[in-house]
Design a protein around this motif. Sequence first.
Motif, PDB file in Angstrom:
ATOM      1  N   LEU A  56      43.180  30.105  49.158  1.00  0.00           N
ATOM      2  CA  LEU A  56      42.457  30.922  48.496  1.00  0.00           C
ATOM      3  C   LEU A  56      41.371  30.849  49.701  1.00  0.00           C
ATOM      4  O   LEU A  56      40.491  29.098  49.505  1.00  0.00           O
ATOM      5  N   SER A  57      40.757  31.822  50.396  1.00  0.00           N
ATOM      6  CA  SER A  57      39.846  31.779  51.835  1.00  0.00           C
ATOM      7  C   SER A  57      38.640  31.993  50.994  1.00  0.00           C
ATOM      8  O   SER A  57      38.373  32.423  49.382  1.00  0.00           O
ATOM      9  N   PRO A  58      37.449  30.954  51.622  1.00  0.00           N
ATOM     10  CA  PRO A  58      36.830  31.739  50.942  1.00  0.00           C
ATOM     11  C   PRO A  58      35.652  32.934  51.316  1.00  0.00           C
ATOM     12  O   PRO A  58      35.266  33.489  49.571  1.00  0.00           O
ATOM     13  N   GLY A  59      36.336  34.148  51.228  1.00  0.00           N
ATOM     14  CA  GLY A  59      36.166  35.384  51.492  1.00  0.00           C
ATOM     15  C   GLY A  59      36.689  35.646  50.244  1.00  0.00           C
ATOM     16  O   GLY A  59      36.192  35.952  49.552  1.00  0.00           O
ATOM     17  N   THR A  60      38.192  35.087  49.755  1.00  0.00           N
ATOM     18  CA  THR A  60      38.511  35.791  48.370  1.00  0.00           C
ATOM     19  C   THR A  60      37.800  35.399  47.230  1.00  0.00           C
ATOM     20  O   THR A  60      37.705  35.763  45.900  1.00  0.00           O
ATOM     21  N   ILE A  61      37.015  33.557  47.224  1.00  0.00           N
ATOM     22  CA  ILE A  61      36.121  33.215  46.300  1.00  0.00           C
ATOM     23  C   ILE A  61      34.841  33.812  46.006  1.00  0.00           C
ATOM     24  O   ILE A  61      35.184  34.620  44.318  1.00  0.00           O
ATOM     25  N   LEU A  62      34.356  34.679  47.382  1.00  0.00           N
ATOM     26  CA  LEU A  62      33.201  35.294  47.370  1.00  0.00           C
ATOM     27  C   LEU A  62      33.359  36.510  46.623  1.00  0.00           C
ATOM     28  O   LEU A  62      32.762  37.156  46.078  1.00  0.00           O
ATOM     29  N   GLY A  63      34.639  36.945  47.003  1.00  0.00           N
ATOM     30  CA  GLY A  63      34.801  38.928  46.495  1.00  0.00           C
ATOM     31  C   GLY A  63      35.213  38.735  44.846  1.00  0.00           C
ATOM     32  O   GLY A  63      34.317  39.640  44.539  1.00  0.00           O
ATOM     33  N   GLY A  64      35.845  37.352  44.634  1.00  0.00           N
ATOM     34  CA  GLY A  64      35.609  37.225  43.132  1.00  0.00           C
ATOM     35  C   GLY A  64      34.761  37.299  42.380  1.00  0.00           C
ATOM     36  O   GLY A  64      34.218  38.037  41.548  1.00  0.00           O
ATOM     37  N   VAL A  65      34.220  36.639  42.853  1.00  0.00           N
ATOM     38  CA  VAL A  65      32.284  36.147  42.237  1.00  0.00           C
ATOM     39  C   VAL A  65      31.999  37.748  42.519  1.00  0.00           C
ATOM     40  O   VAL A  65      30.681  37.431  40.984  1.00  0.00           O
ATOM     41  N   ALA A  66      31.556  38.420  43.256  1.00  0.00           N
ATOM     42  CA  ALA A  66      30.917  39.578  43.726  1.00  0.00           C
ATOM     43  C   ALA A  66      31.794  40.615  43.028  1.00  0.00           C
ATOM     44  O   ALA A  66      30.869  40.924  41.981  1.00  0.00           O
ATOM     45  N   VAL A  67      32.731  40.255  42.236  1.00  0.00           N
ATOM     46  CA  VAL A  67      33.452  41.415  41.847  1.00  0.00           C
ATOM     47  C   VAL A  67      32.595  41.179  40.262  1.00  0.00           C
ATOM     48  O   VAL A  67      32.507  41.764  39.356  1.00  0.00           O
ATOM     49  N   LEU A  68      33.139  39.933  40.027  1.00  0.00           N
ATOM     50  CA  LEU A  68      31.753  39.260  38.504  1.00  0.00           C
ATOM     51  C   LEU A  68      30.777  39.347  38.236  1.00  0.00           C
ATOM     52  O   LEU A  68      30.348  39.959  37.020  1.00  0.00           O
ATOM     53  N   VAL A  69      29.782  38.429  39.185  1.00  0.00           N
ATOM     54  CA  VAL A  69      28.378  39.820  39.286  1.00  0.00           C
ATOM     55  C   VAL A  69      28.750  40.861  39.270  1.00  0.00           C
ATOM     56  O   VAL A  69      27.161  41.233  37.812  1.00  0.00           O
ATOM     57  N   ALA A  70      28.927  41.719  39.815  1.00  0.00           N
ATOM     58  CA  ALA A  70      28.438  43.096  39.929  1.00  0.00           C
ATOM     59  C   ALA A  70      28.871  43.423  38.407  1.00  0.00           C
ATOM     60  O   ALA A  70      28.756  44.636  37.826  1.00  0.00           O
ATOM     61  N   ALA A  71      29.922  43.178  38.093  1.00  0.00           N
ATOM     62  CA  ALA A  71      30.078  43.329  36.199  1.00  0.00           C
ATOM     63  C   ALA A  71      29.265  43.120  35.841  1.00  0.00           C
ATOM     64  O   ALA A  71      29.205  43.455  34.427  1.00  0.00           O
ATOM     65  N   PHE A  72      28.428  41.725  35.634  1.00  0.00           N
ATOM     66  CA  PHE A  72      27.521  41.768  34.243  1.00  0.00           C
ATOM     67  C   PHE A  72      26.526  42.501  34.959  1.00  0.00           C
ATOM     68  O   PHE A  72      25.585  42.831  33.848  1.00  0.00           O
TER      69      PHE A  72
END
Length: 272
Positions: free
Chosen positions: A86-102
């Motif tokens: 699980l690369s840092p990019g994958t984690i940041l991408g997942g967090v970015a999607v959730l932040v965008a959703a909220f």
Amino acid sequence: AMRWRLLLGNKPTLLQTFHASNIGHAGNIIVPARAGEAMRIVVLGRSEAVTYTEATSSFVVERLFEQLLRLLALVAAVAVGAGIELSPGTILGGVAVLVAAFAGIQWLVRRRERVLAHWPARFANLPRITEAGARRTLTDLLDNLTGVSEPKQLALVMGTSLLAWGCFWGFFYATLLALGDGFPAADRLAVSLGALALSPPSAPTQPGIFHASVVVPLAAVGFDEVALTAYAVLLHILEMVWMIGLAIVGLAQTGLSVGSMLQPDPAATDSQ
């Protein structure tokens, strides 16, 4: 069930959301293509505690929280050494999607009147959707989103989400302990968290799909394939027994049958 009831403004009883959730989970186990998700909406819609549009819109919001908990489970698995890449990019991408959703939730809530004034007419251009039906669906969705946007409600929904996934991880860990020496004590936390992250509570659990989701990734990072296969089989059997058993109880309590859920309901048609 507790979380779903919160998202619905506590209109249904806890037993109603409990039975509907169990029937839905059993449907995902038995029927391909996540048919259980539609089944649980039908069960709750036919209870007349909420409308079909309310049940559907709350389900959309619930999926957002499921994705957040899936991400947390993956991060936890990596943190304790499951070896899942699980690369840092994958984690940041997942967090970015959730932040965008909220952020999207906040945007919709703040522009509620504008959304209700313009969006239903646009959705009415789609096949089998009426402007009135689209407006009802959007109204219910925005009601759910408004509740979630409030700090107290958000904390309650997150708390029930963490409770559900925490209990499910406990089930994964207890099942692993039943295998005795199949896994060294040092590997048990990593394997149980890895299996939870790769096969979350809401995932379809058909034979083969469930087993592969648990065995293949964890075997690829060095865990024993034979022990993992035994673990996956035992998990699957226990899930089938409990979920199907609870679904049978739910069907008996609600007075519904599988056949009745597959038949069109006039109330559902009227809400389109």
